[in-house]
Design a protein around this motif. Structure first.
Motif, PDB file in Angstrom:
ATOM      1  N   ASN A  23       0.841  -1.192   0.000  1.00 27.08           N
ATOM      2  CA  ASN A  23       0.000   0.000   0.000  1.00 27.08           C
ATOM      3  C   ASN A  23       0.877   1.244   0.000  1.00 27.08           C
ATOM      4  O   ASN A  23       1.886   1.297   0.709  1.00 27.08           O
ATOM      5  CB  ASN A  23      -0.920   0.015   1.218  1.00 27.08           C
ATOM      6  CG  ASN A  23      -2.055  -0.994   1.102  1.00 27.08           C
ATOM      7  OD1 ASN A  23      -2.371  -1.460   0.007  1.00 27.08           O
ATOM      8  ND2 ASN A  23      -2.669  -1.326   2.220  1.00 27.08           N
ATOM      9  N   PHE A  24       0.452   2.254  -0.767  1.00 31.72           N
ATOM     10  CA  PHE A  24       1.252   3.465  -0.937  1.00 31.72           C
ATOM     11  C   PHE A  24       0.574   4.717  -0.402  1.00 31.72           C
ATOM     12  O   PHE A  24       1.203   5.757  -0.279  1.00 31.72           O
ATOM     13  CB  PHE A  24       1.566   3.672  -2.424  1.00 31.72           C
ATOM     14  CG  PHE A  24       2.357   2.558  -3.033  1.00 31.72           C
ATOM     15  CD1 PHE A  24       3.738   2.604  -3.059  1.00 31.72           C
ATOM     16  CD2 PHE A  24       1.719   1.446  -3.574  1.00 31.72           C
ATOM     17  CE1 PHE A  24       4.474   1.580  -3.623  1.00 31.72           C
ATOM     18  CE2 PHE A  24       2.449   0.410  -4.142  1.00 31.72           C
ATOM     19  CZ  PHE A  24       3.826   0.475  -4.158  1.00 31.72           C
ATOM     20  N   ASN A  25      -0.738   4.635  -0.134  1.00 30.84           N
ATOM     21  CA  ASN A  25      -1.467   5.791   0.370  1.00 30.84           C
ATOM     22  C   ASN A  25      -2.679   5.317   1.153  1.00 30.84           C
ATOM     23  O   ASN A  25      -2.955   4.112   1.224  1.00 30.84           O
ATOM     24  CB  ASN A  25      -1.872   6.729  -0.780  1.00 30.84           C
ATOM     25  CG  ASN A  25      -2.695   6.014  -1.835  1.00 30.84           C
ATOM     26  OD1 ASN A  25      -3.708   5.382  -1.532  1.00 30.84           O
ATOM     27  ND2 ASN A  25      -2.271   6.111  -3.091  1.00 30.84           N
ATOM     28  N   VAL A  26      -3.412   6.255   1.738  1.00 31.47           N
ATOM     29  CA  VAL A  26      -4.547   5.899   2.583  1.00 31.47           C
ATOM     30  C   VAL A  26      -5.651   5.217   1.779  1.00 31.47           C
ATOM     31  O   VAL A  26      -6.323   4.305   2.273  1.00 31.47           O
ATOM     32  CB  VAL A  26      -5.093   7.148   3.301  1.00 31.47           C
ATOM     33  CG1 VAL A  26      -6.414   6.842   4.001  1.00 31.47           C
ATOM     34  CG2 VAL A  26      -4.076   7.636   4.320  1.00 31.47           C
ATOM     35  N   PHE A  80      -1.205  12.459   6.108  1.00 32.94           N
ATOM     36  CA  PHE A  80      -0.112  12.402   7.086  1.00 32.94           C
ATOM     37  C   PHE A  80       0.348  10.971   7.363  1.00 32.94           C
ATOM     38  O   PHE A  80       1.446  10.765   7.883  1.00 32.94           O
ATOM     39  CB  PHE A  80      -0.556  13.070   8.396  1.00 32.94           C
ATOM     40  CG  PHE A  80      -1.809  12.488   8.987  1.00 32.94           C
ATOM     41  CD1 PHE A  80      -1.761  11.417   9.863  1.00 32.94           C
ATOM     42  CD2 PHE A  80      -3.051  13.017   8.637  1.00 32.94           C
ATOM     43  CE1 PHE A  80      -2.927  10.877  10.383  1.00 32.94           C
ATOM     44  CE2 PHE A  80      -4.223  12.483   9.166  1.00 32.94           C
ATOM     45  CZ  PHE A  80      -4.163  11.411  10.047  1.00 32.94           C
ATOM     46  N   ARG A  81      -0.469   9.984   7.017  1.00 32.09           N
ATOM     47  CA  ARG A  81      -0.054   8.595   7.211  1.00 32.09           C
ATOM     48  C   ARG A  81       0.942   8.156   6.139  1.00 32.09           C
ATOM     49  O   ARG A  81       1.716   7.217   6.351  1.00 32.09           O
ATOM     50  CB  ARG A  81      -1.278   7.674   7.199  1.00 32.09           C
ATOM     51  CG  ARG A  81      -2.207   7.876   8.395  1.00 32.09           C
ATOM     52  CD  ARG A  81      -3.366   6.918   8.364  1.00 32.09           C
ATOM     53  NE  ARG A  81      -2.916   5.537   8.282  1.00 32.09           N
ATOM     54  CZ  ARG A  81      -3.728   4.509   7.985  1.00 32.09           C
ATOM     55  NH1 ARG A  81      -5.011   4.733   7.728  1.00 32.09           N
ATOM     56  NH2 ARG A  81      -3.263   3.286   7.930  1.00 32.09           N
ATOM     57  N   TYR A  82       0.908   8.806   4.992  1.00 35.05           N
ATOM     58  CA  TYR A  82       1.862   8.540   3.904  1.00 35.05           C
ATOM     59  C   TYR A  82       2.357   9.898   3.398  1.00 35.05           C
ATOM     60  O   TYR A  82       2.059  10.300   2.265  1.00 35.05           O
ATOM     61  CB  TYR A  82       1.197   7.760   2.772  1.00 35.05           C
ATOM     62  CG  TYR A  82       0.750   6.366   3.140  1.00 35.05           C
ATOM     63  CD1 TYR A  82       1.546   5.254   2.860  1.00 35.05           C
ATOM     64  CD2 TYR A  82      -0.476   6.150   3.775  1.00 35.05           C
ATOM     65  CE1 TYR A  82       1.131   3.974   3.179  1.00 35.05           C
ATOM     66  CE2 TYR A  82      -0.894   4.875   4.115  1.00 35.05           C
ATOM     67  CZ  TYR A  82      -0.088   3.795   3.820  1.00 35.05           C
ATOM     68  OH  TYR A  82      -0.512   2.519   4.140  1.00 35.05           O
ATOM     69  N   PRO A  83       3.108  10.647   4.212  1.00 33.48           N
ATOM     70  CA  PRO A  83       3.435  12.048   3.891  1.00 33.48           C
ATOM     71  C   PRO A  83       4.314  12.236   2.661  1.00 33.48           C
ATOM     72  O   PRO A  83       4.330  13.327   2.085  1.00 33.48           O
ATOM     73  CB  PRO A  83       4.154  12.526   5.153  1.00 33.48           C
ATOM     74  CG  PRO A  83       4.698  11.280   5.795  1.00 33.48           C
ATOM     75  CD  PRO A  83       3.696  10.210   5.502  1.00 33.48           C
ATOM     76  N   ARG A  84       5.030  11.186   2.232  1.00 32.61           N
ATOM     77  CA  ARG A  84       5.929  11.339   1.078  1.00 32.61           C
ATOM     78  C   ARG A  84       5.286  10.873  -0.233  1.00 32.61           C
ATOM     79  O   ARG A  84       5.907  10.944  -1.289  1.00 32.61           O
ATOM     80  CB  ARG A  84       7.232  10.568   1.327  1.00 32.61           C
ATOM     81  CG  ARG A  84       8.034  11.090   2.512  1.00 32.61           C
ATOM     82  CD  ARG A  84       9.310  10.275   2.703  1.00 32.61           C
ATOM     83  NE  ARG A  84      10.077  10.737   3.849  1.00 32.61           N
ATOM     84  CZ  ARG A  84       9.866  10.329   5.096  1.00 32.61           C
ATOM     85  NH1 ARG A  84       8.901   9.438   5.343  1.00 32.61           N
ATOM     86  NH2 ARG A  84      10.590  10.789   6.094  1.00 32.61           N
ATOM     87  N   TYR A  85       4.068  10.392  -0.155  1.00 35.08           N
ATOM     88  CA  TYR A  85       3.429   9.869  -1.363  1.00 35.08           C
ATOM     89  C   TYR A  85       3.019  11.001  -2.304  1.00 35.08           C
ATOM     90  O   TYR A  85       2.447  12.006  -1.882  1.00 35.08           O
ATOM     91  CB  TYR A  85       2.189   9.041  -1.009  1.00 35.08           C
ATOM     92  CG  TYR A  85       1.440   8.542  -2.229  1.00 35.08           C
ATOM     93  CD1 TYR A  85       1.957   7.496  -2.987  1.00 35.08           C
ATOM     94  CD2 TYR A  85       0.246   9.139  -2.638  1.00 35.08           C
ATOM     95  CE1 TYR A  85       1.294   7.039  -4.118  1.00 35.08           C
ATOM     96  CE2 TYR A  85      -0.420   8.696  -3.766  1.00 35.08           C
ATOM     97  CZ  TYR A  85       0.109   7.640  -4.502  1.00 35.08           C
ATOM     98  OH  TYR A  85      -0.547   7.199  -5.623  1.00 35.08           O
ATOM     99  N   VAL A  86       3.324  10.844  -3.574  1.00 39.31           N
ATOM    100  CA  VAL A  86       2.916  11.799  -4.610  1.00 39.31           C
ATOM    101  C   VAL A  86       2.170  11.020  -5.689  1.00 39.31           C
ATOM    102  O   VAL A  86       2.746  10.123  -6.318  1.00 39.31           O
ATOM    103  CB  VAL A  86       4.127  12.533  -5.231  1.00 39.31           C
ATOM    104  CG1 VAL A  86       3.654  13.491  -6.318  1.00 39.31           C
ATOM    105  CG2 VAL A  86       4.906  13.284  -4.150  1.00 39.31           C
ATOM    106  N   HIS A  87       0.897  11.357  -5.882  1.00 39.95           N
ATOM    107  CA  HIS A  87       0.100  10.650  -6.878  1.00 39.95           C
ATOM    108  C   HIS A  87       0.456  11.138  -8.281  1.00 39.95           C
ATOM    109  O   HIS A  87       0.973  12.251  -8.458  1.00 39.95           O
ATOM    110  CB  HIS A  87      -1.390  10.851  -6.602  1.00 39.95           C
ATOM    111  CG  HIS A  87      -2.260   9.802  -7.227  1.00 39.95           C
ATOM    112  ND1 HIS A  87      -2.200   8.468  -6.872  1.00 39.95           N
ATOM    113  CD2 HIS A  87      -3.214   9.883  -8.191  1.00 39.95           C
ATOM    114  CE1 HIS A  87      -3.086   7.781  -7.578  1.00 39.95           C
ATOM    115  NE2 HIS A  87      -3.703   8.616  -8.386  1.00 39.95           N
ATOM    116  N   HIS A  88       0.170  10.317  -9.288  1.00 38.96           N
ATOM    117  CA  HIS A  88       0.521  10.663 -10.662  1.00 38.96           C
ATOM    118  C   HIS A  88      -0.466  11.655 -11.287  1.00 38.96           C
ATOM    119  O   HIS A  88      -0.266  12.096 -12.410  1.00 38.96           O
ATOM    120  CB  HIS A  88       0.608   9.401 -11.522  1.00 38.96           C
ATOM    121  CG  HIS A  88      -0.642   8.568 -11.536  1.00 38.96           C
ATOM    122  ND1 HIS A  88      -0.975   7.735 -10.495  1.00 38.96           N
ATOM    123  CD2 HIS A  88      -1.631   8.448 -12.446  1.00 38.96           C
ATOM    124  CE1 HIS A  88      -2.124   7.131 -10.760  1.00 38.96           C
ATOM    125  NE2 HIS A  88      -2.536   7.549 -11.927  1.00 38.96           N
TER     126      HIS A  88
END
Length: 446
Positions: A56-59, A192-200
Motif C-alpha cells: 500500500n502506498f497511500n490511505v 499524514f499517514r503517507y506524507p511522502r506519497y505523490v500521486h501521478h
C-alpha cells in the motif's frame, strides 16, 4: 509473429489453452483500480493456494485493502526500487499484479520484475468496451505484445476456440464514482499517514468537489445548448464529417503518442483538416465524458477555427449517442482512444495518431493524416472480426473492476482465469501472447 526468430513456445503446446491463466505461487499486488477489486482478486488467488503480498502506498490503498499480508511503503519514490527488490527476494515473488503500467510506481516494478525473471500481469480497462477488462502479460496498450501483422489475425484467429459467453456488465458509473470519491477523501484527509506519497495526477477532495460541481453545471448547460446539434450535422452532412474523439487530459495513453498534451493534438488535427479536407466536410470534436469536470476546449476550438478560416465547419459536442455519430461519419481521427474499435465495428475508417494495439494495416488507415482527410479508404471487416476474436480469447476478460459480474469468484471475473493459480509462473517460456502465437502456429503446421 515477433522478430528475433519468433517467440519461444512451451514444449507441450498442443495442450495449451490460450486463455490467460494467472499461474503463480507467490504473488505481489501493487496499486489497483479505486475500490475493492484487488482485495477481491487476492481472495481468488489465495483460494487457489497462492501466497499474496500487497504493498500500500497511500490511505486509499489502505482503505480498500487491509490484512496481515500488507506492507506499507511510506518512503520517497527514490527508495522504492531498492525496497521493492527486498520484497521480491524476501517473499520469493514469482508474479506481480498491477493496474496500468505507466504509473511511476509500476514502471519501476516492471523494470525490476523483468530483471529478476518475475512474471508481470497488467490489468487495464478493456480494449473492447463495455463488457471486458484487459488482463495481459508484460504490458498493455502501447506496451502490448499483441502482433501488429494483419496476416497473423487473418490466418490464425479462425483456429482459436470460440470465446466464452459474455455476461453484460451494465452501467458502472455510480460504483466507479463512489470508489473514486472515497479514494480522494482518504488521500486528502489521511495524507499524514503517507506524507511522502505523490500521486501521478491531482486527486485532493477539495479540488475534486470544485471540479465535479463545475462538471455537473457544464453537463446541464450542454444538454440544453447542444440539443439537436448532432441530428442537424447528420442531416446536412451525412457521410461528410470527421469525428475527433478526445481523451481525458491526463490519460496515460498520452505517453503512447508524440503529443505532449491533448490541446497539442487538437491543434495538429484542426490545422491539417483546414489544409487538406474537402471544402464541404466538417470536423466534429467529441469531448470525453469523464473530462467534463476538468477541461473545456470551447475557447481553443473557436480560436483555431477563426485562425484557419473554418467558420462553422468545426463543431464541438459533449453528450451524444456515440454509435449514431460514428455510423454516419466519413472517418474518425484519434490519438489511441477505444472509440477507434467502436468506429471500426461500424465500418467507419480510422486514423490513429499515437500507438494502439488496433492500428493494423487494412484495419486502420496507414496514410498521413492529410491524405486520410482526402480519402479515408475502407475498413476490412473480416480482419476486424478476426482481431476482436483474438482479443476475446487472448486478453479480454468478461468483467468489471467496479462490479462483480460472475458470482462464482470474489473478483467477479471468470473462474477459468484462476484455473492455474497455485502453479509456478512459467516466465521462461515467454508471454501469454507469445504462447498463443505458438499454439495456433503449431496447429496450422499440423
Amino acid at each position: 509473429m515477433r522478430g528475433n526468430g519468433g517467440p519461444r513456445r512451451p514444449s507441450n503446446i498442443e495442450n495449451l489453452d490460450p486463455r490467460p491463466r494467472l499461474g503463480c505461487r507467490r504473488a505481489l499486488l501493487l496499486q489497483g483500480p479505486n475500490g475493492p477489486f484487488f482485495a477481491r482478486l487476492a481472495k481468488d488467488l489465495k483460494r487457489g493456494g497462492t501466497s499474496v503480498t500487497k504493498v500500500n502506498f497511500n490511505v486509499a490503498d489502505s482503505m480498500f485493502y487491509r490484512g496481515p499480508d500488507v506492507i506499507s511503503f511510506r518512503d520517497s519514490m527514490d527508495k522504492w526500487p531498492e525496497r521493492l527488490r527486498e520484497i521480491m527476494v524476501e517473499e520469493q515473488i514469482d508474479a506481480v499484479f498491477l493496474f496500468g503500467d505507466q504509473r511511476p510506481i509500476h514502471l519501476a516494478a516492471t523494470k525490476l520484475a523483468r530483471e529478476l525473471g518475475i512474471a508481470i500481469w497488467v490489468f487495464e480497462e478493456g480494449y473492447l468496451r463495455p463488457d471486458f477488462v484487459t488482463c495481459e502479460r508484460n504490458g498493455v496498450n502501447g506496451n502490448s505484445e499483441l502482433p501488429r501483422d494483419p496476416e497473423h489475425y487473418r490466418t490464425r484467429a479462425p483456429m482459436l476456440p470460440e470465446p466464452d459467453p459474455v455476461t453484460p456488465v451494465g452501467n458502472t458509473f455510480w460504483q466507479h464514482t463512489t470508489w473514486t470519491i472515497l479514494a480522494s477523501v482518504g488521500k486528502t484527509f489521511g495524507w499524514f499517514r503517507y506524507p511522502r506519497y505523490v500521486h501521478h495526477r491531482r486527486t485532493d477532495a477539495f479540488y475534486g468537489a470544485f471540479c465535479y460541481t463545475r462538471g455537473a453545471f457544464r453537463k446541464l448547460r450542454y444538454r440544453i445548448t447542444e440539443r439537436g446539434v448532432v441530428d442537424g450535422v447528420i442531416a446536412r452532412n451525412d457521410g461528410k464529417y470527421f469525428v475527433l474523439p478526445l481523451q481525458v487530459y491526463c490519460d496515460a495513453q498520452l505517453q503512447h503518442s508524440d503529443f505532449p498534451s491533448m490541446p497539442a493534438m487538437i491543434e495538429h488535427v484542426v490545422a491539417t483538416f483546414a489544409a487538406a479536407a474537402p471544402a464541404d466536410s466538417m470536423l466534429v470534436v467529441k469531448h470525453h465524458p469523464h473530462d467534463m469536470p476538468f477541461r473545456d476546449y470551447k475557447g481553443l476550438l473557436r480560436q483555431l477555427a477563426a485562425q484557419h478560416g473554418l467558420g462553422d465547419r468545426v463543431v464541438y459536442i459533449h453528450d451524444t449517442h456515440l454509435p449514431t455519430l460514428l455510423k454516419h461519419a466519413r472517418g474518425v481521427v484519434t490519438m489511441n482512444s477505444t472509440v477507434g474499435p467502436s468506429a471500426l465495428f461500424h465500418h467507419t475508417p480510422v486514423k490513429v495518431l499515437g500507438r494502439a494495439t488496433y492500428d493494423i494495416a487494412g484495419m486502420t488507415s496507414q496514410k498521413p493524416l492529410a491524405e486520410f482527410f482526402q480519402d479515408p479508404g475502407q475498413v476490412d471487416g473480416e480482419l476486424f472480426d478476426a482481431y476482436t476474436h483474438w482479443l476475446k480469447v487472448a486478453n479480454q476478460v468478461n468483467g468489471s473492476f467496479y462490479r462483480r459480474v460472475n458470482p462464482e469468484t470474489a473478483s467477479g471475473l471468470p473462474p477459468t482465469l484462476f484455473d492455474r493459480v497455485g502453479e509456478t509462473a512459467d516466465v521462461a517460456e515467454g508471454t501469454a501472447s507469445a504462447a498463443l502465437v505458438g499454439f495456433v502456429h503449431d496447429r496450422g503446421a499440423g
